[in-house]
Motif scaffolding. Sequence first.
Motif, PDB file in Angstrom:
ATOM      1  N   VAL A  93     -14.651 -38.682  75.415  1.00  0.00           N
ATOM      2  CA  VAL A  93     -14.656 -37.392  74.722  1.00  0.00           C
ATOM      3  C   VAL A  93     -15.857 -36.555  75.158  1.00  0.00           C
ATOM      4  O   VAL A  93     -15.744 -35.356  75.382  1.00  0.00           O
ATOM      5  N   SER A  94     -17.011 -37.189  75.281  1.00  0.00           N
ATOM      6  CA  SER A  94     -18.203 -36.479  75.758  1.00  0.00           C
ATOM      7  C   SER A  94     -19.092 -37.449  76.513  1.00  0.00           C
ATOM      8  O   SER A  94     -19.068 -38.661  76.257  1.00  0.00           O
ATOM      9  N   LEU A  95     -19.863 -36.915  77.444  1.00  0.00           N
ATOM     10  CA  LEU A  95     -20.811 -37.735  78.204  1.00  0.00           C
ATOM     11  C   LEU A  95     -21.990 -36.846  78.576  1.00  0.00           C
ATOM     12  O   LEU A  95     -21.815 -35.812  79.222  1.00  0.00           O
ATOM     13  N   ASN A  96     -23.162 -37.239  78.110  1.00  0.00           N
ATOM     14  CA  ASN A  96     -24.376 -36.459  78.356  1.00  0.00           C
ATOM     15  C   ASN A  96     -25.401 -37.338  79.054  1.00  0.00           C
ATOM     16  O   ASN A  96     -25.674 -38.452  78.604  1.00  0.00           O
ATOM     17  N   LEU A  97     -25.964 -36.837  80.147  1.00  0.00           N
ATOM     18  CA  LEU A  97     -26.941 -37.609  80.909  1.00  0.00           C
ATOM     19  C   LEU A  97     -28.185 -36.780  81.169  1.00  0.00           C
ATOM     20  O   LEU A  97     -28.097 -35.577  81.468  1.00  0.00           O
ATOM     21  N   GLN A  98     -29.330 -37.421  81.059  1.00  0.00           N
ATOM     22  CA  GLN A  98     -30.592 -36.840  81.497  1.00  0.00           C
ATOM     23  C   GLN A  98     -31.060 -37.656  82.690  1.00  0.00           C
ATOM     24  O   GLN A  98     -31.241 -38.875  82.580  1.00  0.00           O
ATOM     25  N   LEU A  99     -31.210 -37.015  83.840  1.00  0.00           N
ATOM     26  CA  LEU A  99     -31.674 -37.683  85.049  1.00  0.00           C
ATOM     27  C   LEU A  99     -33.183 -37.522  85.152  1.00  0.00           C
ATOM     28  O   LEU A  99     -33.712 -36.422  84.942  1.00  0.00           O
ATOM     29  N   THR A 100     -33.876 -38.601  85.456  1.00  0.00           N
ATOM     30  CA  THR A 100     -35.335 -38.556  85.473  1.00  0.00           C
ATOM     31  C   THR A 100     -35.914 -38.119  86.807  1.00  0.00           C
ATOM     32  O   THR A 100     -37.101 -37.802  86.885  1.00  0.00           O
ATOM     33  N   GLY A 101     -35.106 -38.140  87.858  1.00  0.00           N
ATOM     34  CA  GLY A 101     -35.609 -37.809  89.185  1.00  0.00           C
ATOM     35  C   GLY A 101     -36.166 -38.993  89.938  1.00  0.00           C
ATOM     36  O   GLY A 101     -36.514 -38.869  91.127  1.00  0.00           O
ATOM     37  N   GLU A 102     -36.257 -40.162  89.290  1.00  0.00           N
ATOM     38  CA  GLU A 102     -36.686 -41.369  90.000  1.00  0.00           C
ATOM     39  C   GLU A 102     -35.652 -41.730  91.068  1.00  0.00           C
ATOM     40  O   GLU A 102     -34.451 -41.522  90.871  1.00  0.00           O
ATOM     41  N   PRO A 103     -36.088 -42.242  92.210  1.00  0.00           N
ATOM     42  CA  PRO A 103     -35.137 -42.554  93.279  1.00  0.00           C
ATOM     43  C   PRO A 103     -34.098 -43.587  92.833  1.00  0.00           C
ATOM     44  O   PRO A 103     -34.441 -44.607  92.235  1.00  0.00           O
ATOM     45  N   MET A 104     -32.846 -43.301  93.116  1.00  0.00           N
ATOM     46  CA  MET A 104     -31.767 -44.242  92.807  1.00  0.00           C
ATOM     47  C   MET A 104     -31.572 -45.153  94.011  1.00  0.00           C
ATOM     48  O   MET A 104     -30.673 -44.960  94.830  1.00  0.00           O
ATOM     49  N   THR A 105     -32.442 -46.140  94.119  1.00  0.00           N
ATOM     50  CA  THR A 105     -32.416 -47.067  95.246  1.00  0.00           C
ATOM     51  C   THR A 105     -32.343 -48.498  94.727  1.00  0.00           C
ATOM     52  O   THR A 105     -32.857 -48.814  93.651  1.00  0.00           O
ATOM     53  N   GLY A 106     -31.691 -49.359  95.515  1.00  0.00           N
ATOM     54  CA  GLY A 106     -31.555 -50.750  95.107  1.00  0.00           C
ATOM     55  C   GLY A 106     -30.483 -50.917  94.044  1.00  0.00           C
ATOM     56  O   GLY A 106     -29.758 -49.985  93.702  1.00  0.00           O
ATOM     57  N   GLU A 107     -30.400 -52.130  93.501  1.00  0.00           N
ATOM     58  CA  GLU A 107     -29.393 -52.407  92.471  1.00  0.00           C
ATOM     59  C   GLU A 107     -29.697 -51.608  91.207  1.00  0.00           C
ATOM     60  O   GLU A 107     -30.851 -51.501  90.791  1.00  0.00           O
ATOM     61  N   LEU A 108     -28.644 -51.056  90.598  1.00  0.00           N
ATOM     62  CA  LEU A 108     -28.782 -50.332  89.344  1.00  0.00           C
ATOM     63  C   LEU A 108     -28.274 -51.199  88.198  1.00  0.00           C
ATOM     64  O   LEU A 108     -27.298 -51.941  88.354  1.00  0.00           O
ATOM     65  N   THR A 109     -28.913 -51.079  87.053  1.00  0.00           N
ATOM     66  CA  THR A 109     -28.489 -51.785  85.853  1.00  0.00           C
ATOM     67  C   THR A 109     -28.358 -50.777  84.724  1.00  0.00           C
ATOM     68  O   THR A 109     -29.267 -49.959  84.508  1.00  0.00           O
ATOM     69  N   ALA A 110     -27.231 -50.820  84.024  1.00  0.00           N
ATOM     70  CA  ALA A 110     -26.979 -49.898  82.914  1.00  0.00           C
ATOM     71  C   ALA A 110     -26.791 -50.682  81.625  1.00  0.00           C
ATOM     72  O   ALA A 110     -26.062 -51.676  81.593  1.00  0.00           O
ATOM     73  N   TRP A 111     -27.470 -50.226  80.576  1.00  0.00           N
ATOM     74  CA  TRP A 111     -27.292 -50.789  79.244  1.00  0.00           C
ATOM     75  C   TRP A 111     -26.514 -49.791  78.405  1.00  0.00           C
ATOM     76  O   TRP A 111     -26.865 -48.610  78.338  1.00  0.00           O
ATOM     77  N   GLY A 112     -25.449 -50.243  77.766  1.00  0.00           N
ATOM     78  CA  GLY A 112     -24.713 -49.419  76.819  1.00  0.00           C
ATOM     79  C   GLY A 112     -24.824 -50.024  75.430  1.00  0.00           C
ATOM     80  O   GLY A 112     -24.766 -51.257  75.285  1.00  0.00           O
ATOM     81  N   GLU A 113     -24.985 -49.181  74.417  1.00  0.00           N
ATOM     82  CA  GLU A 113     -25.130 -49.679  73.051  1.00  0.00           C
ATOM     83  C   GLU A 113     -24.352 -48.789  72.091  1.00  0.00           C
ATOM     84  O   GLU A 113     -24.534 -47.563  72.070  1.00  0.00           O
ATOM     85  N   LEU A 114     -23.468 -49.401  71.313  1.00  0.00           N
ATOM     86  CA  LEU A 114     -22.684 -48.682  70.319  1.00  0.00           C
ATOM     87  C   LEU A 114     -23.548 -48.385  69.104  1.00  0.00           C
ATOM     88  O   LEU A 114     -24.163 -49.283  68.539  1.00  0.00           O
ATOM     89  N   GLU A 115     -23.588 -47.114  68.700  1.00  0.00           N
ATOM     90  CA  GLU A 115     -24.330 -46.728  67.506  1.00  0.00           C
ATOM     91  C   GLU A 115     -23.448 -46.736  66.258  1.00  0.00           C
ATOM     92  O   GLU A 115     -23.951 -46.731  65.142  1.00  0.00           O
ATOM     93  N   GLY A 116     -22.131 -46.732  66.444  1.00  0.00           N
ATOM     94  CA  GLY A 116     -21.216 -46.738  65.306  1.00  0.00           C
ATOM     95  C   GLY A 116     -20.031 -45.831  65.568  1.00  0.00           C
ATOM     96  O   GLY A 116     -19.860 -45.297  66.670  1.00  0.00           O
ATOM     97  N   GLY A 261     -29.959 -32.552  84.193  1.00  0.00           N
ATOM     98  CA  GLY A 261     -29.254 -32.878  82.963  1.00  0.00           C
ATOM     99  C   GLY A 261     -27.819 -32.423  82.985  1.00  0.00           C
ATOM    100  O   GLY A 261     -27.480 -31.422  83.630  1.00  0.00           O
ATOM    101  N   VAL A 262     -26.963 -33.173  82.282  1.00  0.00           N
ATOM    102  CA  VAL A 262     -25.522 -32.933  82.282  1.00  0.00           C
ATOM    103  C   VAL A 262     -25.010 -33.038  80.851  1.00  0.00           C
ATOM    104  O   VAL A 262     -25.332 -33.998  80.141  1.00  0.00           O
ATOM    105  N   ASN A 263     -24.211 -32.055  80.435  1.00  0.00           N
ATOM    106  CA  ASN A 263     -23.532 -32.115  79.145  1.00  0.00           C
ATOM    107  C   ASN A 263     -22.050 -31.849  79.390  1.00  0.00           C
ATOM    108  O   ASN A 263     -21.664 -30.734  79.746  1.00  0.00           O
ATOM    109  N   ALA A 264     -21.221 -32.884  79.215  1.00  0.00           N
ATOM    110  CA  ALA A 264     -19.806 -32.801  79.591  1.00  0.00           C
ATOM    111  C   ALA A 264     -18.916 -33.067  78.395  1.00  0.00           C
ATOM    112  O   ALA A 264     -19.135 -34.019  77.641  1.00  0.00           O
ATOM    113  N   SER A 265     -17.889 -32.223  78.242  1.00  0.00           N
ATOM    114  CA  SER A 265     -16.869 -32.407  77.213  1.00  0.00           C
ATOM    115  C   SER A 265     -15.519 -32.581  77.898  1.00  0.00           C
ATOM    116  O   SER A 265     -15.091 -31.719  78.689  1.00  0.00           O
TER     117      SER A 265
END
Length: 314
Positions: A93-116, A261-265
């Motif tokens: 339904v929506s996806l919002n991302l803030q990119l920090t500008g740090e280099p996206m190099t090497g393996e990436l790891t993402a944590w997702g957490e349900l708030e409710g 930054g990205v705000n998507a609906s």
Amino acid sequence: MSTGSQLSEQIIDQVLKAIALNRTPGYHFCGNFLGLTFESLGGGQARVAMPAQPALVDGKGRVDLCALTVMADFALANAVRGAVSPSARLATVSLNLQLTGEPMTGELTAWGELEGFFKPATGRLGMCRTRIQAGDKVVAFGTGTFMVLPAPSGKTLHPVPWMDRPAPDLPRPAIESLSASEREILDRSRLALNVPDNQTASFWARLLGADVQSTPQGAKAVLTNGPHVGNRVGHVQGGVTLGLALISANAALGEQWRCAGVNASYVSPGMGPTLLSETTVTHRGRLTAVTRSQVISSDGKVVLDVMTHHARVN
């Protein structure tokens, strides 16, 4: 054998491996090809890893942004799925991302957490957050919401198969055994390896094959739908749709700007033979800029509405 030939063979092997894995129902080619794997799942939390395979890295050694958007969508969605059902169908339904500008190099790891879940809603609208790291550096963080939906009429949805175990290293399928959709993926992959004028882009970006053009207002990008970008029900995968919007947004501003930054609906499913992302530059200042992008299906329906903000980098 040249290094280029070795790399091409390695990427085609990766494509065939993803096709073999995709024959087990429940996942999609994108996830199998990107190598998205679960390191943990359950209790409203998901930890997902994505190796920095050569196919995902551009000429500057950075993981492609369109791979990051697929990963973010996947980590957020599976934080919800881990709390409802392994086979649940979820609509972003929506996806919002803030990119920090740090280099996206090497393996990436993402944590997702349900708030409710949103309490007054008739349906189950899951609300979650994510953090994505490259090593010990945070490259992005954000939030997402997902509606739990029934399976489409007449279709059985299977659980994502590699949730509780590593994906197997299956034998690569023989070319003559490929179905029409599998052959389409392989043919697209071979064409992507032979794009002569854009070798700084990652293979993944070339496989997506967005046709980008400048417009008086900004830029537009057209993506051809197909099994290489589809989800479990045949719609363009939500992270790919967002990636398409970012392709046109970045093209509208040029190399001196970096998306921060990205705000998507999400408005409707990504269906039809093509998707068009049209970007308008709404502000271009000395240090910051803002764009609005709409992804539109071939029948004229709005699929995705996106606002992005950018920072000048040179």
